[in-house]
Enzyme design. Sequence first.
Site, PDB file in Angstrom:
ATOM      1  CG  ASN A 191      36.235  20.560  -6.271  1.00  0.00           C
ATOM      2  OD1 ASN A 191      36.496  21.567  -7.085  1.00  0.00           O
ATOM      3  ND2 ASN A 191      37.183  19.891  -5.950  1.00  0.00           N
ATOM      4  CD  GLU A 275      42.516  22.536  -7.722  1.00  0.00           C
ATOM      5  OE1 GLU A 275      41.514  21.933  -7.027  1.00  0.00           O
ATOM      6  OE2 GLU A 275      43.701  22.346  -7.389  1.00  0.00           O
ATOM      7  NE  ARG A 308      37.680  27.460  -1.653  1.00  0.00           N
ATOM      8  CZ  ARG A 308      38.471  26.558  -2.448  1.00  0.00           C
ATOM      9  NH1 ARG A 308      38.368  26.095  -3.538  1.00  0.00           N
ATOM     10  NH2 ARG A 308      39.539  25.989  -1.549  1.00  0.00           N
ATOM     11  CE  LYS A 349      43.012  26.149  -1.306  1.00  0.00           C
ATOM     12  NZ  LYS A 349      43.385  25.017  -1.781  1.00  0.00           N
ATOM     13  CG  ASP A 354      46.725  23.408  -2.499  1.00  0.00           C
ATOM     14  OD1 ASP A 354      45.666  23.406  -1.470  1.00  0.00           O
ATOM     15  OD2 ASP A 354      46.548  22.535  -3.263  1.00  0.00           O
ATOM     16  CD  GLU A 376      39.541  27.637   1.580  1.00  0.00           C
ATOM     17  OE1 GLU A 376      38.788  28.360   1.005  1.00  0.00           O
ATOM     18  OE2 GLU A 376      40.014  26.797   1.272  1.00  0.00           O
ATOM     19  CD  GLU A 382      44.619  18.116  -0.223  1.00  0.00           C
ATOM     20  OE1 GLU A 382      43.979  18.972   0.033  1.00  0.00           O
ATOM     21  OE2 GLU A 382      45.007  17.941  -1.399  1.00  0.00           O
ATOM     22  CD1 TRP A 521      49.272  18.077 -11.039  1.00  0.00           C
ATOM     23  CD2 TRP A 521      47.216  19.412 -10.372  1.00  0.00           C
ATOM     24  NE1 TRP A 521      48.283  17.596 -11.127  1.00  0.00           N
ATOM     25  CE2 TRP A 521      47.141  18.203 -10.819  1.00  0.00           C
ATOM     26  CE3 TRP A 521      46.620  20.365 -10.303  1.00  0.00           C
ATOM     27  CZ2 TRP A 521      45.638  17.831 -11.150  1.00  0.00           C
ATOM     28  CZ3 TRP A 521      45.308  19.958 -10.409  1.00  0.00           C
ATOM     29  CH2 TRP A 521      45.013  18.775 -10.939  1.00  0.00           C
TER      30      TRP A 521
END
Length: 659
Positions: A191, A275, A308, A349, A354, A376, A382, A521
Amino acid sequence: MENFKEYYAWLQPGPVGCSASCSPMRPGRGVSLREVCVHGSEQADFAARELRGGLNWLAGQNICDENSGYKITLGLDPGIQAQGYRINGDGNGSFITGADREGLIYGVFAFLGKVGMGEDLPGISAESAPVVRKRILNHWDNMDGSVERGYSGKSLFFRDGRFCYDPSRMKDYARLLASVGINELSINNVNVTDASARLITPELLPEAAELAAIFRPFGVRLILAVDFESPVKLGGLNTADPLNGEVAAWWKNAARVVYDYIPDLAGFVVKADSEFRDGPAALGRTQADGANTVARALKDFGGTVYWRCFVYNCRQDWRDAKTDRPKAAFEHFYPLDGTFDENVVLQIKNGPVDFQVREPVSPLFGRMKHTKQAVEFQITQEYTGQQIDLYNLAVQWEEFFAAPISEHRLARDIMGKEAAAIAGVANTGCDGNWTGHLLAQANLYAFGRMAWDPGLTAKQVTSEWVCRTFGKNTEFDAITGMMLASRGVYEKYASPLGLGWMVNINHHYGPSPEGYEYMKWGTYHRADNTAVGVDRTAKGTGFAGQYEPWLEALYSDVKTCPEELLLFFHRVRYDYRLKSGKTLLQHIYDTHFEGAAEVQAFMDIWDSLKGRLPQGAYESVADRLKRQLQNALEWRDVVNAYFYRKTGVGDEMGREIYG
Ligand code: GCW
């Protein structure tokens, strides 16, 4: 263990590395570390210095290093597979031979690792080369010093908008990474902010180049995260359209400047159309248009674009049950297979959503046959306990590698083939022990080891880490045991059977069963009073159809779908009987009670080691376990209460559920 410091991680000084049963001062056949000398050609200079330093470190004093005694000879043999090494020895000396400079460094660290674990010098022999050539650590560090999803203190690189670090600590970090084979490092958050976008400008490049110089001798090349909008934000153009000639020229020029400062930069990583970040799709272009334009700018310099695939609609309406977030990456990228340039690597990913506790393997793996891919992983915890709760990720990664991606292939089979790289989101920061939770160091260790060799088991790498960190002692098998159990325990008290997302919003720690249920989301479990889960078969959202037919069939039948993924692929009634004979609801209650009880058992195991472990380490982990127990109890009671309130059906064993 009096010299033990959490900071040294798995590179503890000797003779702490061993208990009484082995002494690195006398590694066998009369060879004492003090009597060792190191020889090598000029090309082996750096590796030789690291070896000397490492041996001094393990010996607790300087080795004699005269031309006598036990001789360790370093050399190169281009016949060995790239980045690989060979170690062997006879009675008079050892030979560490690398395919190239990198291989030699890895050979030296492998040798030191074995000495640290108490192996006899003359007996040390090994031969290894990495399965995956690019083993990447991605930092999500911001230039103000904060770390997105960081649980280990401030950024290791930045403070107040500038580079800021202690060079000697940075060198220690480079060594730590190289010692587990990590060879590429992105330093700033994907980001990208206005401040970090400037990392590719002459304003910040001199300092970036200084940092690169610290990592370079260790074989670690930097990567920079760049903003797709850079031509507009930095270049003043009125579009970032990748098919616009001026935009392409802007990227070429930007790359030329960057490579002037950092000639061996590994490349750029890009998060686009994701995002709230713009990307080619926002301009009516494909992901390939975007990736290839940046890739062409890097090509002449040997750079790679890590593009990505975390592209999805993050403004979904929860009422819309047709759009299914896990389908997004495949829909965007699969049709473009074969259209990406040679130096584009699609960074995917591990799962389709996620980084949840339990997800199937992303359907892109194995189905994109003509495109380079990177897996990834998220090393930073998280969704997996935020380095408060113990969660050994090696277990999850072992499962990933062993998962089928088609009838005849496992994920492991494409590593080093279509999967040209493995990336992990870093769990390190400025905390004294790098990772907050001491035992979370094992996740960084395992990441490097398993990226090097995806065939390693969680048990191998975890017991290795325990031995290298705390010493060789069978009593410490209990630590390995609890670490290996930790993923399953967390899974039990967090959301059940592949459901995911029952976390508190934004920060993602602790339970909130409907936290994301009515949000934009795209992460819904749609629990009502009879059933829970999402039907992702052909009758439902059709996500399962993104796998090849054999795998689609496996996932689509409730009877053959792996039970731990049941609610990921199916909508199931609470009275459905699982293979254990229990109802779904009772299974949820049971696992939640068990998970919390098992955390209590971890505390007992850890307590039993008091006095055998360095006091500080004992206390810091004991403290985390106490906090973990609070979290586990909260999860247990909130999730159980949630399903009890939905169903009105209590626990068959009469345990307390808060109605
Ligand atoms: O899991 C999500 C995180 C975001 C992260 C994003 C991504 C860097 O919550 O913090 O942003 O993934 O992978 O891009």
